[in-house]
Design an enzyme around this catalytic site. Structure first.
Site, PDB file in Angstrom:
ATOM      1  N   SER A   7      40.687  41.619  39.710  1.00 32.61           N
ATOM      2  CA  SER A   7      39.925  42.754  40.247  1.00 32.61           C
ATOM      3  C   SER A   7      40.750  44.006  40.008  1.00 32.61           C
ATOM      4  CB  SER A   7      39.706  42.575  41.748  1.00 32.61           C
ATOM      5  OG  SER A   7      39.471  43.834  42.350  1.00 32.61           O
ATOM      6  N   HIS A  32      36.807  41.497  37.074  1.00 29.56           N
ATOM      7  CA  HIS A  32      35.981  41.656  38.287  1.00 29.56           C
ATOM      8  C   HIS A  32      35.927  43.135  38.672  1.00 29.56           C
ATOM      9  CE1 HIS A  32      34.423  40.132  42.215  1.00 29.56           C
ATOM     10  NE2 HIS A  32      35.095  41.149  42.728  1.00 29.56           N
ATOM     11  N   ASP A  34      34.538  45.903  41.330  1.00 26.92           N
ATOM     12  CA  ASP A  34      34.067  46.054  42.703  1.00 26.92           C
ATOM     13  C   ASP A  34      33.329  47.366  42.884  1.00 26.92           C
ATOM     14  OD1 ASP A  34      35.038  43.688  44.148  1.00 26.92           O
ATOM     15  OD2 ASP A  34      37.001  44.377  43.459  1.00 26.92           O
ATOM     16  N   MET A  36      31.265  49.727  45.362  1.00 30.06           N
ATOM     17  CA  MET A  36      31.068  49.957  46.806  1.00 30.06           C
ATOM     18  C   MET A  36      30.372  51.292  47.009  1.00 30.06           C
ATOM     19  SD  MET A  36      34.826  48.872  48.154  1.00 30.06           S
ATOM     20  CE  MET A  36      35.610  47.360  47.594  1.00 30.06           C
ATOM     21  N   HIS A  65      30.590  42.956  41.132  1.00 26.72           N
ATOM     22  CA  HIS A  65      30.402  42.582  42.537  1.00 26.72           C
ATOM     23  C   HIS A  65      29.817  43.799  43.248  1.00 26.72           C
ATOM     24  CE1 HIS A  65      32.636  41.304  46.496  1.00 26.72           C
ATOM     25  NE2 HIS A  65      31.330  41.238  46.612  1.00 26.72           N
ATOM     26  N   MET A  67      28.701  45.626  46.225  1.00 27.85           N
ATOM     27  CA  MET A  67      28.755  45.718  47.693  1.00 27.85           C
ATOM     28  C   MET A  67      27.957  46.954  48.082  1.00 27.85           C
ATOM     29  SD  MET A  67      32.731  44.645  47.970  1.00 27.85           S
ATOM     30  CE  MET A  67      32.996  44.962  46.229  1.00 27.85           C
ATOM     31  N   MET A 138      33.254  35.075  50.321  1.00 35.59           N
ATOM     32  CA  MET A 138      34.275  36.105  50.544  1.00 35.59           C
ATOM     33  C   MET A 138      35.376  35.569  51.460  1.00 35.59           C
ATOM     34  SD  MET A 138      33.613  38.854  48.792  1.00 35.59           S
ATOM     35  CE  MET A 138      34.887  39.899  49.505  1.00 35.59           C
ATOM     36  N   GLY A 143      35.343  45.497  51.191  1.00 31.32           N
ATOM     37  CA  GLY A 143      35.593  46.929  51.405  1.00 31.32           C
ATOM     38  C   GLY A 143      36.919  47.399  50.855  1.00 31.32           C
ATOM     39  N   ASP A 176      37.032  35.494  46.776  1.00 26.22           N
ATOM     40  CA  ASP A 176      37.482  36.869  46.510  1.00 26.22           C
ATOM     41  C   ASP A 176      38.125  37.432  47.776  1.00 26.22           C
ATOM     42  OD1 ASP A 176      37.736  39.521  45.727  1.00 26.22           O
ATOM     43  OD2 ASP A 176      35.581  39.908  45.617  1.00 26.22           O
ATOM     44  N   GLY A 177      39.397  37.808  47.651  1.00 32.01           N
ATOM     45  CA  GLY A 177      40.093  38.463  48.749  1.00 32.01           C
ATOM     46  C   GLY A 177      41.340  37.731  49.192  1.00 32.01           C
ATOM     47  N   GLY A 178      42.485  38.378  49.022  1.00 36.59           N
ATOM     48  CA  GLY A 178      43.744  37.802  49.494  1.00 36.59           C
ATOM     49  C   GLY A 178      44.202  36.571  48.730  1.00 36.59           C
ATOM     50  N   SER A 199      45.239  42.682  44.288  1.00 35.29           N
ATOM     51  CA  SER A 199      46.545  43.294  44.547  1.00 35.29           C
ATOM     52  C   SER A 199      47.713  42.401  44.139  1.00 35.29           C
ATOM     53  CB  SER A 199      46.665  43.714  46.003  1.00 35.29           C
ATOM     54  OG  SER A 199      46.256  42.691  46.848  1.00 35.29           O
TER      55      SER A 199
HETATM   56  C1  DX5 Z   1      37.196  43.368  48.405  1.00 33.29           C
HETATM   57  C2  DX5 Z   1      36.910  43.171  46.940  1.00 33.29           C
HETATM   58  C3  DX5 Z   1      37.912  42.336  46.237  1.00 33.29           C
HETATM   59  C4  DX5 Z   1      39.315  42.857  46.267  1.00 33.29           C
HETATM   60  C5  DX5 Z   1      40.273  41.769  45.900  1.00 33.29           C
HETATM   61  O1  DX5 Z   1      36.108  44.005  48.992  1.00 33.29           O
HETATM   62  O2  DX5 Z   1      35.651  42.567  46.768  1.00 33.29           O
HETATM   63  O3  DX5 Z   1      37.491  42.058  44.917  1.00 33.29           O
HETATM   64  O4  DX5 Z   1      39.500  43.938  45.409  1.00 33.29           O
HETATM   65  O5  DX5 Z   1      41.545  42.277  46.015  1.00 33.29           O
HETATM   66  P1  DX5 Z   1      42.734  41.490  46.704  1.00 33.29           P
HETATM   67  O6  DX5 Z   1      43.066  40.341  45.796  1.00 33.29           O
HETATM   68  O7  DX5 Z   1      43.770  42.509  46.805  1.00 33.29           O
HETATM   69  O8  DX5 Z   1      42.255  40.996  48.052  1.00 33.29           O
HETATM   70 ZN    ZN Z   2      35.178  41.752  44.767  1.00 32.63          ZN
END
Ligand code: DX5
Ligand code: ZN
Length: 219
Positions: A7, A32, A34, A36, A65, A67, A138, A143, A176-178, A199
């Site tokens: 991402s 990926h 994102d 928003m 993705h 959102m 998720m 966000g 997706d996330g962490g 990240s």
């Molecule tokens: C969060 C996004 C993710 C995010 C993932 O809303 O959908 O794609 O950027 O980033 P990390 O891996 O840092 O959680």
């Molecule tokens: Zn995402």
């Protein structure tokens, strides 16, 4: 083998072209993106012109993705910008005919997918599995990048994996996330097909090497 989808949300947008070229050279399977809108989620990120710009340089599959509220208004613009997969949120479509939106996505030639938030029962989307090619479970509240992985994700993925297998479906599962090496092996074990990693890659000293190492871990 699980796929890795970096991402770019937490990458340096000033050097986006170089990032996309790096990803072209990397072991990443997808990119990926994102999107928003400041309404479905409390943040505003990238939009259609950025997807278009990424597409001009990227040789990877573009996983968008969304959102956003009212995703049906933006299916064709994102497809025209170069999205290969268009992922919409279940929670953004509670008062809509979501299956009609999946068809709308498929009719553009893109692959339809659906995402669910950590506080939506995973069973709510079982009935949708046959209409999409991928379900995103998720593992943080959408966000922001850089949040902590929510541990209940493993059980949610395992339940969805069981449903998909018992019904002989081919629907892929994405998380997706962490995501980091700390949880990637266990995520693969419970049946995740595609891992989004933001990240952990872009805060590392050598993103190219980090992607290689992540990919080796889940191969
Ligand atoms: C969060 C996004 C993710 C995010 C993932 O809303 O959908 O794609 O950027 O980033 P990390 O891996 O840092 O959680
Ligand atoms: Zn995402």
């Amino acid at each position: 083998m699980s796929l890795i989808a970096p991402s770019i949300l937490n990458s340096d947008f000033l050097t986006l072209g170089r990032t996309i070229e790096m990803l072209n050279e990397s072991e990443a399977d997808w990119v990926h993106l994102d999107v928003m809108d400041g309404s479905f989620v409390p943040n505003i990120s990238i939009g259609i012109p950025i997807v278009e710009a990424v597409k001009r340089v990227s040789r990877k599959f573009l996983d968008t993705h969304l959102m956003i509220v009212n995703p049906e208004k933006y299916v064709e613009p994102f497809r025209n910008a170069g999205a290969d997969l268009i992922n919409i949120h279940y929670e953004a479509c509670r008062d809509k005919d979501i299956k009609a939106i999946f068809k709308q996505i498929r009719d553009t030639g893109a692959i339809p997918a659906v995402a669910i938030n950590p506080d939506t029962p995973v069973e709510d989307i079982f009935d949708l599995a046959e209409y999409v090619d991928m379900i995103l479970v998720m593992s943080v509240f959408p966000g922001f990048g850089g949040q902590k992985f929510i541990e209940t994700t493993y059980d949610r993925v395992a339940a969805l994996r069981k449903f998909i297998d018992e019904n002989s479906l081919k629907t892929m599962i994405q998380v997706d996330g962490g995501v980091s090496p700390e949880n990637a092996v266990k995520l693969k074990a419970v049946g995740v097909d595609v891992m989004v990693v933001g990240s952990f890659i872009f805060r590392s000293a050598e993103p190219l090497k980090t992607i290689y190492e992540l990919k080796s871990l889940v191969s």
